[in-house]
Design an enzyme around this catalytic site. Structure first.
Site, PDB file in Angstrom:
ATOM      1  N   SER A   1      46.660 -30.385 -21.477  1.00  0.00           N
ATOM      2  CA  SER A   1      45.357 -30.354 -20.815  1.00  0.00           C
ATOM      3  C   SER A   1      44.915 -28.911 -20.625  1.00  0.00           C
ATOM      4  O   SER A   1      45.759 -28.017 -20.446  1.00  0.00           O
ATOM      5  CB  SER A   1      45.499 -31.037 -19.454  1.00  0.00           C
ATOM      6  OG  SER A   1      44.426 -30.696 -18.622  1.00  0.00           O
TER       7      SER A   1
ATOM      8  N   ASP B   1      59.540 -48.865 -20.646  1.00  0.00           N
ATOM      9  CA  ASP B   1      59.341 -47.670 -19.817  1.00  0.00           C
ATOM     10  C   ASP B   1      59.966 -46.475 -20.551  1.00  0.00           C
ATOM     11  O   ASP B   1      61.165 -46.480 -20.833  1.00  0.00           O
ATOM     12  CB  ASP B   1      60.039 -47.921 -18.471  1.00  0.00           C
ATOM     13  CG  ASP B   1      59.954 -46.736 -17.522  1.00  0.00           C
ATOM     14  OD1 ASP B   1      59.589 -45.624 -17.968  1.00  0.00           O
ATOM     15  OD2 ASP B   1      60.265 -46.927 -16.334  1.00  0.00           O
TER      16      ASP B   1
ATOM     17  N   LEU C   1      34.381 -37.513 -13.157  1.00  0.00           N
ATOM     18  CA  LEU C   1      32.923 -37.554 -13.032  1.00  0.00           C
ATOM     19  C   LEU C   1      32.275 -38.766 -13.714  1.00  0.00           C
ATOM     20  O   LEU C   1      31.520 -39.505 -13.064  1.00  0.00           O
ATOM     21  CB  LEU C   1      32.341 -36.251 -13.620  1.00  0.00           C
ATOM     22  CG  LEU C   1      30.825 -36.146 -13.573  1.00  0.00           C
ATOM     23  CD1 LEU C   1      30.325 -36.105 -12.133  1.00  0.00           C
ATOM     24  CD2 LEU C   1      30.353 -34.899 -14.324  1.00  0.00           C
TER      25      LEU C   1
ATOM     26  N   LYS D   1      52.155 -30.549 -16.921  1.00  0.00           N
ATOM     27  CA  LYS D   1      51.646 -30.230 -18.270  1.00  0.00           C
ATOM     28  C   LYS D   1      52.213 -28.881 -18.735  1.00  0.00           C
ATOM     29  O   LYS D   1      52.625 -28.738 -19.886  1.00  0.00           O
ATOM     30  CB  LYS D   1      50.115 -30.208 -18.287  1.00  0.00           C
ATOM     31  CG  LYS D   1      49.471 -31.563 -18.027  1.00  0.00           C
ATOM     32  CD  LYS D   1      49.785 -32.572 -19.123  1.00  0.00           C
ATOM     33  CE  LYS D   1      49.300 -33.965 -18.823  1.00  0.00           C
ATOM     34  NZ  LYS D   1      49.871 -34.999 -19.670  1.00  0.00           N
TER      35      LYS D   1
ATOM     36  N   TYR E   1      50.433 -32.331 -11.008  1.00  0.00           N
ATOM     37  CA  TYR E   1      50.047 -32.888 -12.310  1.00  0.00           C
ATOM     38  C   TYR E   1      49.899 -31.753 -13.325  1.00  0.00           C
ATOM     39  O   TYR E   1      50.477 -31.792 -14.418  1.00  0.00           O
ATOM     40  CB  TYR E   1      48.712 -33.660 -12.174  1.00  0.00           C
ATOM     41  CG  TYR E   1      48.020 -33.859 -13.491  1.00  0.00           C
ATOM     42  CD1 TYR E   1      48.435 -34.842 -14.375  1.00  0.00           C
ATOM     43  CD2 TYR E   1      46.951 -33.025 -13.879  1.00  0.00           C
ATOM     44  CE1 TYR E   1      47.821 -34.999 -15.607  1.00  0.00           C
ATOM     45  CE2 TYR E   1      46.334 -33.172 -15.105  1.00  0.00           C
ATOM     46  CZ  TYR E   1      46.776 -34.159 -15.962  1.00  0.00           C
ATOM     47  OH  TYR E   1      46.170 -34.303 -17.186  1.00  0.00           O
TER      48      TYR E   1
HETATM   49  N1  UDP Z   1      32.698 -34.011  -9.783  1.00  0.00           N
HETATM   50  C1  UDP Z   1      31.764 -34.195  -8.783  1.00  0.00           C
HETATM   51  N2  UDP Z   1      31.803 -35.362  -8.071  1.00  0.00           N
HETATM   52  C2  UDP Z   1      32.728 -36.324  -8.289  1.00  0.00           C
HETATM   53  C3  UDP Z   1      33.669 -36.126  -9.325  1.00  0.00           C
HETATM   54  C4  UDP Z   1      33.638 -34.956 -10.041  1.00  0.00           C
HETATM   55  O1  UDP Z   1      30.912 -33.342  -8.539  1.00  0.00           O
HETATM   56  O2  UDP Z   1      32.716 -37.346  -7.595  1.00  0.00           O
HETATM   57  C5  UDP Z   1      32.676 -32.772 -10.549  1.00  0.00           C
HETATM   58  C6  UDP Z   1      33.918 -31.902 -10.347  1.00  0.00           C
HETATM   59  O3  UDP Z   1      33.736 -31.058  -9.240  1.00  0.00           O
HETATM   60  C7  UDP Z   1      33.998 -31.149 -11.662  1.00  0.00           C
HETATM   61  C8  UDP Z   1      33.397 -32.115 -12.678  1.00  0.00           C
HETATM   62  O4  UDP Z   1      32.675 -33.081 -11.926  1.00  0.00           O
HETATM   63  O5  UDP Z   1      33.174 -30.019 -11.609  1.00  0.00           O
HETATM   64  C9  UDP Z   1      34.455 -32.813 -13.501  1.00  0.00           C
HETATM   65  O6  UDP Z   1      35.391 -33.381 -12.631  1.00  0.00           O
HETATM   66  P1  UDP Z   1      36.569 -34.296 -13.151  1.00  0.00           P
HETATM   67  O7  UDP Z   1      37.397 -34.685 -11.960  1.00  0.00           O
HETATM   68  O8  UDP Z   1      36.014 -35.371 -14.008  1.00  0.00           O
HETATM   69  O9  UDP Z   1      37.388 -33.331 -14.115  1.00  0.00           O
HETATM   70  P2  UDP Z   1      38.207 -31.977 -13.808  1.00  0.00           P
HETATM   71  O10 UDP Z   1      37.697 -31.381 -12.544  1.00  0.00           O
HETATM   72  O11 UDP Z   1      39.615 -32.386 -13.740  1.00  0.00           O
HETATM   73  O12 UDP Z   1      37.906 -31.095 -14.964  1.00  0.00           O
END
Ligand code: UDP
Length: 330
Positions: free
Chosen positions: A126, A59, A197, A155, A151
């Site tokens: 990020s 850890d 996504l 970062k 989160y």
């Molecule tokens: N997204 C979506 N449906 C889902 C998951 C994600 O429409 O079930 C969309 C989300 O709104 C974003 C994009 O996909 O516009 C990427 O989302 P993710 O959570 O992968 O990354 P982050 O938002 O952290 O960049």
């Protein structure tokens, strides 16, 4: 051969980076307590490279355990620090867990590095540090906006910790990592129910979910859905090798965007998956997700100029490998 400590080296991006380090003739030493990944990734790395890998089941927030790792390993050229929690929603429900672990592990690592005269660190940052940028594509000089989640705040705070420390550092600001190694032997093994996504798309494809809900189609983007910069995880892994080479030859504090520079909408991403894998994905349009930013994609000029790195893989290849991983993972 140059030893590199890789915390979180059994995780999604960490395991891909370990493979790329070996291919570039480094000797990665993994520190990972498997708290949110699986031994499958260690075994997968060993199959890909066809030899055993050094792994400490440790850890990173445990100073005395980390002292032992440093004592046993002796001279190391640097560290790549992936070990952190990454579930945005969980961080909202349990912020302390995120501050304790994500800040705590970096603090311990920096202490150990200082005590053992290890000077170089690459940190997994990020693009979330930028929030919704005023200018697109976003470059490294964009100001940090108020974090959307604990989160994201960890970062920002970890980048600040690095600036205040005496080490040489590169913060790599990842855009959206997707896909898997072409062998499908390593990938994202985290226990969290996917909230990103592409893993959700692959879960729909394999039948673990009935459909994907697109979070809003009323954004000011060409098709109304949010835009992101999806970067193949193998490309992303390679940026760490370039960053380590850079730090071995340069001192100071640096931050680089690691993205493709291409903005892709949610609908485009679903279509890319459908077309490349010849599958149909059931989706519906739902309300916006709290905290989602409308669009972000990288200006990656600096990383190209300073590290000689640029994305080479396509979204299509990422979608194929993501699907292979979904089918093969345990
Ligand atoms: N997204 C979506 N449906 C889902 C998951 C994600 O429409 O079930 C969309 C989300 O709104 C974003 C994009 O996909 O516009 C990427 O989302 P993710 O959570 O992968 O990354 P982050 O938002 O952290 O960049």
């Amino acid at each position: 051969m140059k030893k590199i400590l890789v915390t979180g080296g059994a995780g999604y991006i960490g395991s891909h980076t370990v493979v790329e380090l070996i291919e570039a003739d480094y000797t990665p030493i993994i520190v990972d307590n498997l708290c949110n990944t699986s031994i499958q990734n260690i075994q997968g790395i060993e199959k890909i490279i066809d030899k055993k890998i050094k792994w400490h089941n440790t850890d990173c927030t445990d100073k005395s355990a980390m002292d032992k790792v440093f004592a046993e390993e002796g001279r190391m050229e640097g560290a790549i620090h992936f070990a952190a929690y990454k579930a945005v929603e969980e961080s909202v429900q349990n912020p302390q867990k995120y501050y304790d672990n994500n800040m705590g592990s970096l603090k311990v690592l920096l202490q150990c590095m200082q005590e053992n005269n290890v000077k170089n660190i690459i940190f997994s940052s990020s693009c979330t540090v930028y929030g919704m940028p005023d200018v697109l594509p976003v470059d490294e000089n964009a100001p940090f906006k108020k974090a959307e989640s604990p989160y994201g705040e960890t970062k920002q705070l970890c980048e600040k910790m690095l600036k205040e420390d005496s080490c040489n550092s590169v913060a790599l600001r990842y855009f959206n990592p997707v896909g898997s190694h072409s062998t499908a032997l390593i990938g994202d093994c985290s226990a969290d129910r996917p909230s990103n996504l592409v893993p959700i798309i692959t879960e729909v494809a394999i039948g673990k979910r009935e459909k994907i809900t697109i979070f809003g189609n009323d954004y000011k983007t060409p098709d109304g859905t949010c835009i992101r910069d999806y970067i193949h995880v193998v490309d992303l892994a390679k940026s760490h090798v370039k960053a380590m080479e850079f730090l071995i030859n340069n001192t100071g504090k640096h931050a680089f965007n690691v993205g493709t520079g291409i903005g892709v909408s949610v609908l485009d991403a679903i279509k890319a998956f459908e077309q490349t894998n010849k599958l149909s994905i059931n989706y519906s349009i739902g309300p916006r997700r709290d905290g989602d930013i409308e669009q972000i994609y990288a200006n990656s000029n600096l990383v190209k100029e300073k590290l000689g790195w640029e994305a080479k893989e396509t979204l299509e290849k990422a979608m194929i490998s993501a699907w292979e991983w979904e089918k093969l993972k345990e």
